[in-house]
Write a protein that holds these residues in place. Structure first.
Motif, PDB file in Angstrom:
ATOM      1  N   PHE A   1       0.834  -1.205   0.000  1.00  0.00           N
ATOM      2  CA  PHE A   1       0.000   0.000   0.000  1.00  0.00           C
ATOM      3  C   PHE A   1       0.871   1.257   0.000  1.00  0.00           C
ATOM      4  O   PHE A   1       0.566   2.231  -0.680  1.00  0.00           O
ATOM      5  CB  PHE A   1      -0.917  -0.012   1.222  1.00  0.00           C
ATOM      6  N   TYR A   2       1.971   1.245   0.774  1.00  0.00           N
ATOM      7  CA  TYR A   2       2.914   2.373   0.748  1.00  0.00           C
ATOM      8  C   TYR A   2       3.396   2.623  -0.680  1.00  0.00           C
ATOM      9  O   TYR A   2       3.525   3.768  -1.120  1.00  0.00           O
ATOM     10  CB  TYR A   2       4.152   2.062   1.605  1.00  0.00           C
ATOM     11  N   TYR A   3       3.706   1.547  -1.370  1.00  0.00           N
ATOM     12  CA  TYR A   3       4.255   1.665  -2.719  1.00  0.00           C
ATOM     13  C   TYR A   3       3.196   2.190  -3.686  1.00  0.00           C
ATOM     14  O   TYR A   3       3.476   3.048  -4.529  1.00  0.00           O
ATOM     15  CB  TYR A   3       4.780   0.308  -3.179  1.00  0.00           C
ATOM     16  N   LYS A   4       1.990   1.694  -3.536  1.00  0.00           N
ATOM     17  CA  LYS A   4       0.903   2.112  -4.419  1.00  0.00           C
ATOM     18  C   LYS A   4       0.562   3.584  -4.233  1.00  0.00           C
ATOM     19  O   LYS A   4       0.358   4.321  -5.203  1.00  0.00           O
ATOM     20  CB  LYS A   4      -0.343   1.254  -4.153  1.00  0.00           C
ATOM     21  N   LYS A   5       0.490   4.041  -2.993  1.00  0.00           N
ATOM     22  CA  LYS A   5       0.025   5.395  -2.700  1.00  0.00           C
ATOM     23  C   LYS A   5       1.136   6.441  -2.664  1.00  0.00           C
ATOM     24  O   LYS A   5       0.908   7.607  -2.978  1.00  0.00           O
ATOM     25  CB  LYS A   5      -0.723   5.413  -1.364  1.00  0.00           C
ATOM     26  N   CYS A   6       2.343   6.031  -2.244  1.00  0.00           N
ATOM     27  CA  CYS A   6       3.421   7.013  -2.029  1.00  0.00           C
ATOM     28  C   CYS A   6       4.693   6.703  -2.814  1.00  0.00           C
ATOM     29  O   CYS A   6       5.662   7.471  -2.739  1.00  0.00           O
ATOM     30  CB  CYS A   6       3.753   7.110  -0.544  1.00  0.00           C
ATOM     31  N   GLY A   7       4.710   5.587  -3.524  1.00  0.00           N
ATOM     32  CA  GLY A   7       5.905   5.237  -4.284  1.00  0.00           C
ATOM     33  C   GLY A   7       7.089   4.849  -3.425  1.00  0.00           C
ATOM     34  O   GLY A   7       8.232   4.892  -3.881  1.00  0.00           O
ATOM     35  N   GLN A   8       6.834   4.449  -2.181  1.00  0.00           N
ATOM     36  CA  GLN A   8       7.909   4.087  -1.259  1.00  0.00           C
ATOM     37  C   GLN A   8       7.966   2.566  -1.125  1.00  0.00           C
ATOM     38  O   GLN A   8       7.047   1.944  -0.618  1.00  0.00           O
ATOM     39  CB  GLN A   8       7.688   4.742   0.109  1.00  0.00           C
ATOM     40  N   PHE A   9       9.074   1.989  -1.595  1.00  0.00           N
ATOM     41  CA  PHE A   9       9.231   0.538  -1.631  1.00  0.00           C
ATOM     42  C   PHE A   9      10.084   0.078  -0.460  1.00  0.00           C
ATOM     43  O   PHE A   9      11.231   0.508  -0.305  1.00  0.00           O
ATOM     44  CB  PHE A   9       9.896   0.122  -2.946  1.00  0.00           C
ATOM     45  N   VAL A  10       9.537  -0.771   0.379  1.00  0.00           N
ATOM     46  CA  VAL A  10      10.285  -1.329   1.505  1.00  0.00           C
ATOM     47  C   VAL A  10      11.019  -2.575   1.029  1.00  0.00           C
ATOM     48  O   VAL A  10      10.402  -3.548   0.599  1.00  0.00           O
ATOM     49  CB  VAL A  10       9.353  -1.661   2.687  1.00  0.00           C
ATOM     50  N   SER A  11      12.337  -2.531   1.125  1.00  0.00           N
ATOM     51  CA  SER A  11      13.164  -3.603   0.600  1.00  0.00           C
ATOM     52  C   SER A  11      13.752  -4.497   1.684  1.00  0.00           C
ATOM     53  O   SER A  11      14.002  -5.678   1.457  1.00  0.00           O
ATOM     54  CB  SER A  11      14.306  -3.000  -0.224  1.00  0.00           C
ATOM     55  N   SER A  12      13.999  -3.933   2.872  1.00  0.00           N
ATOM     56  CA  SER A  12      14.630  -4.705   3.936  1.00  0.00           C
ATOM     57  C   SER A  12      14.229  -4.126   5.283  1.00  0.00           C
ATOM     58  O   SER A  12      13.630  -3.045   5.354  1.00  0.00           O
ATOM     59  CB  SER A  12      16.155  -4.675   3.791  1.00  0.00           C
ATOM     60  N   ALA A  13      14.551  -4.839   6.341  1.00  0.00           N
ATOM     61  CA  ALA A  13      14.209  -4.361   7.682  1.00  0.00           C
ATOM     62  C   ALA A  13      15.128  -4.989   8.707  1.00  0.00           C
ATOM     63  O   ALA A  13      15.667  -6.080   8.507  1.00  0.00           O
ATOM     64  CB  ALA A  13      12.749  -4.690   8.004  1.00  0.00           C
ATOM     65  N   VAL A  14      15.296  -4.280   9.813  1.00  0.00           N
ATOM     66  CA  VAL A  14      16.034  -4.785  10.964  1.00  0.00           C
ATOM     67  C   VAL A  14      15.061  -4.834  12.136  1.00  0.00           C
ATOM     68  O   VAL A  14      14.369  -3.854  12.419  1.00  0.00           O
ATOM     69  CB  VAL A  14      17.225  -3.870  11.315  1.00  0.00           C
TER      70      VAL A  14
ATOM     71  N   GLY B   1      18.749   1.610   1.271  1.00  0.00           N
ATOM     72  CA  GLY B   1      19.148   1.379   2.647  1.00  0.00           C
ATOM     73  C   GLY B   1      18.777   2.501   3.596  1.00  0.00           C
ATOM     74  O   GLY B   1      19.259   2.545   4.729  1.00  0.00           O
ATOM     75  N   GLU B   2      17.894   3.410   3.164  1.00  0.00           N
ATOM     76  CA  GLU B   2      17.462   4.525   4.000  1.00  0.00           C
ATOM     77  C   GLU B   2      16.243   4.117   4.827  1.00  0.00           C
ATOM     78  O   GLU B   2      15.309   3.495   4.307  1.00  0.00           O
ATOM     79  CB  GLU B   2      17.107   5.728   3.132  1.00  0.00           C
ATOM     80  N   ALA B   3      16.243   4.455   6.108  1.00  0.00           N
ATOM     81  CA  ALA B   3      15.124   4.115   6.982  1.00  0.00           C
ATOM     82  C   ALA B   3      13.897   4.947   6.608  1.00  0.00           C
ATOM     83  O   ALA B   3      13.974   6.171   6.541  1.00  0.00           O
ATOM     84  CB  ALA B   3      15.503   4.382   8.432  1.00  0.00           C
ATOM     85  N   ILE B   4      12.761   4.282   6.364  1.00  0.00           N
ATOM     86  CA  ILE B   4      11.539   5.001   5.990  1.00  0.00           C
ATOM     87  C   ILE B   4      10.342   4.640   6.880  1.00  0.00           C
ATOM     88  O   ILE B   4       9.263   5.204   6.706  1.00  0.00           O
ATOM     89  CB  ILE B   4      11.172   4.777   4.507  1.00  0.00           C
ATOM     90  N   GLU B   5      10.543   3.702   7.814  1.00  0.00           N
ATOM     91  CA  GLU B   5       9.466   3.379   8.750  1.00  0.00           C
ATOM     92  C   GLU B   5      10.068   2.855  10.049  1.00  0.00           C
ATOM     93  O   GLU B   5      11.007   2.065  10.027  1.00  0.00           O
ATOM     94  CB  GLU B   5       8.530   2.304   8.180  1.00  0.00           C
ATOM     95  N   TYR B   6       9.502   3.320  11.172  1.00  0.00           N
ATOM     96  CA  TYR B   6       9.813   2.703  12.460  1.00  0.00           C
ATOM     97  C   TYR B   6       8.507   2.178  13.032  1.00  0.00           C
ATOM     98  O   TYR B   6       7.497   2.890  13.072  1.00  0.00           O
ATOM     99  CB  TYR B   6      10.437   3.707  13.439  1.00  0.00           C
TER     100      TYR B   6
END
Length: 241
Positions: free
Chosen positions: A172-185, A219-224
């Motif tokens: 949904f983030y990608y569809k609405k805001c163009g922000q693709f989550v690729s990885s997470a810690v 590799g930039e943090a976009i969600e906590y």
């Protein structure tokens, strides 16, 4: 642009690998659209086809891309829902283990939060988008989530109501805001003396808190995110080969 990497003594294929990630990020790449061919990428970055092939293979190994025989190479959407199943085993009475349904309960703009802004590497006064979300199964809340996003990247979400959100947030983030989550810690801890209004737990009950920093292709943090669940539902599983 590759010349700027020379001072870091990065192998040529790693330089191309980085540039492909930038290409995917800056162009909001559609996951259903194949990447340019290896020859096209070689021409674009002025390197050999072999260098491009090695860069692409590395991105496939990293889970960023996947190859489909006869169709090409595509952007891969990681399955982050599987991470929760490592920590919590939710079992349906009839079908076995299931993924809980996600429901957004609250979305709002909030001013900067010092420790959150630091985790997201934002400036001290940068505003945030704040989301409260629950995960349900059999009409019962089994997970409670608090989510913070950089408002500069996700301001379009503020035009939506909670009912506009889909079950899975990252697509949904990608569809609405163009922000693709690729990885997470992720980090996990057990806490006490914390009452969550959605879980409606007693303060003496132990909770599991899973903290996640999600990153884009660069590799930039976009969600906590902080996910809370009852410790009695916790069950960690790992396969060692």
């Amino acid at each position: 642009m590759l010349e700027s990497f020379q001072k870091f003594n990065m192998p040529r294929y790693e330089q191309v690998r980085w540039q492909i990630q930038v290409l995917l990020t800056e162009n909001n790449w559609d996951k259903d659209t194949p990447l340019p061919t290896e020859s096209e990428l070689a021409d674009k970055y002025q390197v050999s086809v072999g260098t491009v092939r090695k860069a692409v293979e590395k991105l496939v190994e990293d889970g960023v891309l996947f190859k489909q025989q006869g169709r090409g190479t595509f952007l891969k959407q990681p399955n982050f829902e599987a991470s929760l199943s490592r920590f919590f085993k939710f079992r349906d009475k009839e079908t076995g283990y299931v993924t809980p349904t996600g429901l957004v309960k609250k979305i709002t703009s909030v001013p900067s939060v010092d420790n959150i802004n630091k985790k997201l590497k934002l400036r001290k006064n940068d505003s945030l988008v704040y989301i409260e979300r629950i995960r349900m199964m059999d009409n019962k809340v089994i997970l409670s989530e608090k989510i913070w996003l950089p408002q500069s990247l996700f301001r379009d979400l503020l035009t939506l109501t909670p009912n506009d959100f889909e079950n899975l947030l990252y697509p949904f983030y990608y569809k609405k805001c163009g922000q693709f989550v690729s990885s997470a810690v992720e980090t996990l801890s057990f806490i006490k003396h914390y009452h969550d209004e959605y879980l409606d737990n007693a303060e003496q009950q132990s909770l599991v808190r899973v903290c996640r920093i999600a990153k884009n292709l660069k590799g930039e943090a976009i969600e906590y995110r902080e996910s809370y669940g009852l410790a009695e539902n916790f069950s960690y599983e790992v396969n060692i080969n």
